[in-house]
Every structure is written in C-alpha cells, then in structure tokens.
Design an enzyme around this catalytic site. Structure first.
Site, PDB file in Angstrom:
ATOM      1  N   CYS A  14      70.340 -43.694   9.019  1.00 34.16           N
ATOM      2  CA  CYS A  14      70.383 -44.100   7.602  1.00 34.16           C
ATOM      3  C   CYS A  14      69.260 -43.359   6.870  1.00 34.16           C
ATOM      4  CB  CYS A  14      70.181 -45.610   7.488  1.00 34.16           C
ATOM      5  SG  CYS A  14      68.537 -46.100   8.072  1.00 34.16           S
ATOM      6  N   HIS A  48      63.775 -47.549  16.481  1.00 30.40           N
ATOM      7  CA  HIS A  48      64.216 -48.106  17.758  1.00 30.40           C
ATOM      8  C   HIS A  48      65.113 -47.118  18.493  1.00 30.40           C
ATOM      9  CE1 HIS A  48      62.324 -51.886  17.238  1.00 30.40           C
ATOM     10  NE2 HIS A  48      62.963 -52.147  16.119  1.00 30.40           N
ATOM     11  N   HIS A  81      60.284 -50.322   8.946  1.00 28.96           N
ATOM     12  CA  HIS A  81      60.322 -51.791   8.902  1.00 28.96           C
ATOM     13  C   HIS A  81      59.226 -52.378   8.021  1.00 28.96           C
ATOM     14  CE1 HIS A  81      63.154 -51.944  12.042  1.00 28.96           C
ATOM     15  NE2 HIS A  81      62.357 -51.672  13.033  1.00 28.96           N
ATOM     16  N   CYS A 103      60.867 -48.338   4.274  1.00 29.09           N
ATOM     17  CA  CYS A 103      62.121 -48.070   3.559  1.00 29.09           C
ATOM     18  C   CYS A 103      62.113 -48.783   2.201  1.00 29.09           C
ATOM     19  CB  CYS A 103      63.287 -48.578   4.410  1.00 29.09           C
ATOM     20  SG  CYS A 103      64.860 -48.418   3.582  1.00 29.09           S
ATOM     21  N   GLU A 133      60.261 -56.353  11.018  1.00 24.90           N
ATOM     22  CA  GLU A 133      60.468 -56.483   9.565  1.00 24.90           C
ATOM     23  C   GLU A 133      60.260 -57.936   9.129  1.00 24.90           C
ATOM     24  OE1 GLU A 133      64.213 -54.780   8.065  1.00 24.90           O
ATOM     25  OE2 GLU A 133      64.349 -56.500   6.737  1.00 24.90           O
ATOM     26  N   THR A 169      67.116 -56.940   6.269  1.00 29.58           N
ATOM     27  CA  THR A 169      68.005 -55.893   5.744  1.00 29.58           C
ATOM     28  C   THR A 169      69.180 -55.545   6.661  1.00 29.58           C
ATOM     29  OG1 THR A 169      66.505 -54.264   6.668  1.00 29.58           O
ATOM     30  CG2 THR A 169      66.239 -54.755   4.327  1.00 29.58           C
ATOM     31  N   CYS A 197      70.909 -54.350   3.499  1.00 31.77           N
ATOM     32  CA  CYS A 197      70.989 -53.016   2.892  1.00 31.77           C
ATOM     33  C   CYS A 197      72.401 -52.459   3.014  1.00 31.77           C
ATOM     34  CB  CYS A 197      69.938 -52.099   3.471  1.00 31.77           C
ATOM     35  SG  CYS A 197      70.523 -51.025   4.736  1.00 31.77           S
ATOM     36  N   SER A 225      67.255 -52.465  19.108  1.00 30.75           N
ATOM     37  CA  SER A 225      67.527 -52.217  17.693  1.00 30.75           C
ATOM     38  C   SER A 225      68.410 -53.341  17.127  1.00 30.75           C
ATOM     39  CB  SER A 225      68.231 -50.855  17.562  1.00 30.75           C
ATOM     40  OG  SER A 225      69.054 -50.841  16.434  1.00 30.75           O
ATOM     41  N   ASN A 227      69.931 -53.653  14.256  1.00 30.40           N
ATOM     42  CA  ASN A 227      71.198 -53.300  13.607  1.00 30.40           C
ATOM     43  C   ASN A 227      72.237 -52.838  14.619  1.00 30.40           C
ATOM     44  OD1 ASN A 227      71.619 -50.154  13.229  1.00 30.40           O
ATOM     45  ND2 ASN A 227      69.427 -50.528  13.116  1.00 30.40           N
TER      46      ASN A 227
HETATM   47 FE1  F3S Z   1      67.908 -48.018   7.113  1.00 30.10          FE
HETATM   48 FE2  F3S Z   1      66.348 -48.942   5.260  1.00 30.10          FE
HETATM   49 FE3  F3S Z   1      68.692 -50.007   5.646  1.00 30.10          FE
HETATM   50  S1  F3S Z   1      65.728 -48.254   7.246  1.00 30.10           S
HETATM   51  S2  F3S Z   1      69.118 -49.741   7.814  1.00 30.10           S
HETATM   52  S3  F3S Z   1      68.301 -47.935   4.908  1.00 30.10           S
HETATM   53  S4  F3S Z   1      66.817 -51.071   5.249  1.00 30.10           S
END
Ligand code: F3S
Length: 293
Positions: A14, A48, A81, A103, A133, A169, A197, A225, A227
C-alpha cells in the site's frame, strides 16, 4: 485441464508501506554516499515482512525493541504504524533525528482520537490488543479509551458518557459494523468515524470476491501482519485458505486436485514475493501433471 491462477484485483504494497520503505532506503543511501557507518534505526519491525526487513538490515538498518535503545546522534525512522508522541519527544531530547514515516491514515486516526477525547467522548477503538498501531493510540491518550477486538468483548463493559467509535486502520469492515451495532444497544449518543483505510478495504473486498470463485486461496504476508491475517480470515469464510510468508511453505498436497487458485497479499508484501509464490505454484502443478509442461 491446466491450473488457473488468479490474482486479487488489489493486493500487496500500500502507499503507506511504500513510503516507509522509500524513506528508509533514502536515509540508508544518504549515509552510505557519505561513507558513514549506518545509524538508521527503527523501533520494532519497519513493516511486517521479514524478507524486506532483513534486506534493509543487510544494508545497515538497525532494529531495536524500545526507544531507550536508540543511541544519541542516531536517526530514528518512525514506522508507518506510528509511535506515541511521548516516545518521539523523548528521542528528540536525546538528540536523535526523526524521519517520520507514519502513514497519513494513521495520523488521521490519532487526530480523530484526540479530538474525541477533547470533546468528552469515551473512545472505543475497534482493534487488535497488542498491535503497535493500537498501542500507540492508547498510549497517546492514556485514559478514556477502551480497545475491543470483537463485539463479544463489549459484554460487561460500561460506558458512562457519550461514545466515540474508531477503528484500527486495518480492521475488517464487518467486524467494525458488528461492534458499532452492539454499541448502539448500550449507548444513547454515539459519534462514529470509519477510520479503516481504503487500501485495507479494497484488498479485503477483492480477496472476498476472488475467494468465492476459486478452489483454494493463497494469502501471502507476514504471520504477524494484522492486515494479512484479516485477509486470510475473510477468505477462509468462503474457501480453503492457506496463509504463507514465502513460496517455500506451499506443499504439493496444498494444490493437489485444485483447478483454480486465487492469490492475494497483505499490504507489506512486495510484488517479487507474490511472483515467486505464483512461480512455485505453477512448478508444483507441472510436477503433478507432467503433460502440461
Ligand atoms: Fe497502508 Fe497506511 Fe492503510 S500503511 S494499510 S495505507 S493505514
């Protein structure tokens, strides 16, 4: 029939992760061009992904576990984070230069949290306990914040005041909706900010839709990780799913009998790892069906 491999429409790096890596690489190159010994330091894993972090370590990045371990005169990269402001201030006082790779979406989450606390809300943060985070947010506001990772965790919780709801996020949208729905039953006044996000939402939706079309989902990314774990959870609801960090973890039995395989990857997974995984799947498939070589 030849094996069909499909990639999710949105997967991998991302913008926030890309920026953190770019800033770190730039800092490492600046030092090496000055022929200086590297003192570029990060507290915790920059992202991660072990493979990417170990490559950066080979180029001189130092990974420490606490801000107290960063040496005066060093340069500290604040990872995507984020870090509690108090830690950053402590580092600055020690003469440490800061490169802030937090971010923008995480910064927005910090700002919203602060405003909710200032406005007198009890903040409920939907997120994973012990995630960097989440810890940074909690440390920044100290009291007036409760972290819940599932709707079940709301049981027995009491909120005396109006509630402000926010999300880590990388949370799953459905989990956020479920927590909010349950909160509505115990609150008279709520302010809700969907702080998940867009990159996470796009990857989650693309993974969910691909997982309904295939016989197996391969989710690539760090085992820690958040996500990536979320993508695996989402896919697992629809189809058999394996979560791997590299192609070496795929076994012949994983793909045996599969006609279509879907691939997705967490926000910290570079495209070269995705390519290698796909290559490995194709190789294993050819060894099952030598006639398809
Ligand atoms: Fe990446 Fe920022 Fe979203 S690090 S996953 S764009 S909160």
């Amino acid at each position: 029939m030849a094996l069909i491999i499909k990639r999710a429409k949105f997967l991998g790096f991302c913008e926030g992760v890309k920026r953190a890596i770019d800033l770190t690489e730039q800092a490492l190159s600046n030092q090496s061009s000055k022929k200086q010994k590297s003192n570029i330091t990060v507290v915790g894993e920059l992202i991660h992904n072990k493979q990417v972090v170990s490559e950066l370590e080979n180029r001189g990045l130092k990974v420490v576990s606490a801000v107290e371990e960063v040496k005066p005169g060093a340069t500290l990269i604040v990872r995507s984070h984020g870090m509690p402001k108090a830690h950053i201030d402590k580092a600055k006082k020690k003469g440490i230069e800061i490169i802030d790779a937090t971010c923008v979406k995480v910064k927005r989450l910090h700002t919203i949290t602060r405003i909710l606390v200032e406005q007198g809300y009890d903040v409920v943060l939907v997120g994973d306990h012990n995630h960097a985070e989440v810890e940074a947010i909690v440390e920044s506001v100290q009291d007036n914040i409760t972290v819940v990772s599932t709707p079940e965790e709301l049981k027995d919780k009491k909120f005396s005041k109006k509630i402000g709801v926010i999300a880590q996020t990388t949370q799953s949208e459905q989990n956020f909706i479920d927590v909010v729905t349950n909160l509505l039953k115990i609150s008279r006044e709520m302010k809700i900010y969907n702080t998940i996000c867009n990159a996470s939402i796009l990857r989650q939706n693309a993974a969910a839709s691909l997982s309904r079309e295939v016989d197996l989902m391969v989710v690539i990314g760090g085992k820690h990780s958040a996500n990536t774990k979320r993508l695996a959870e989402i896919c697992r609801k629809n189809v058999e799913t394996i979560h791997i960090e590299t192609g070496n973890e795929i076994l012949p039995e994983n793909i045996k009998g599969k006609k279509t395989i879907g691939i997705t990857a967490g926000a910290s997974t570079p495209s070269w790892i995705v390519d290698k995984v796909e290559e490995k799947i194709r190789k294993l498939s050819r060894s099952h069906n030598p006639s398809k070589k």
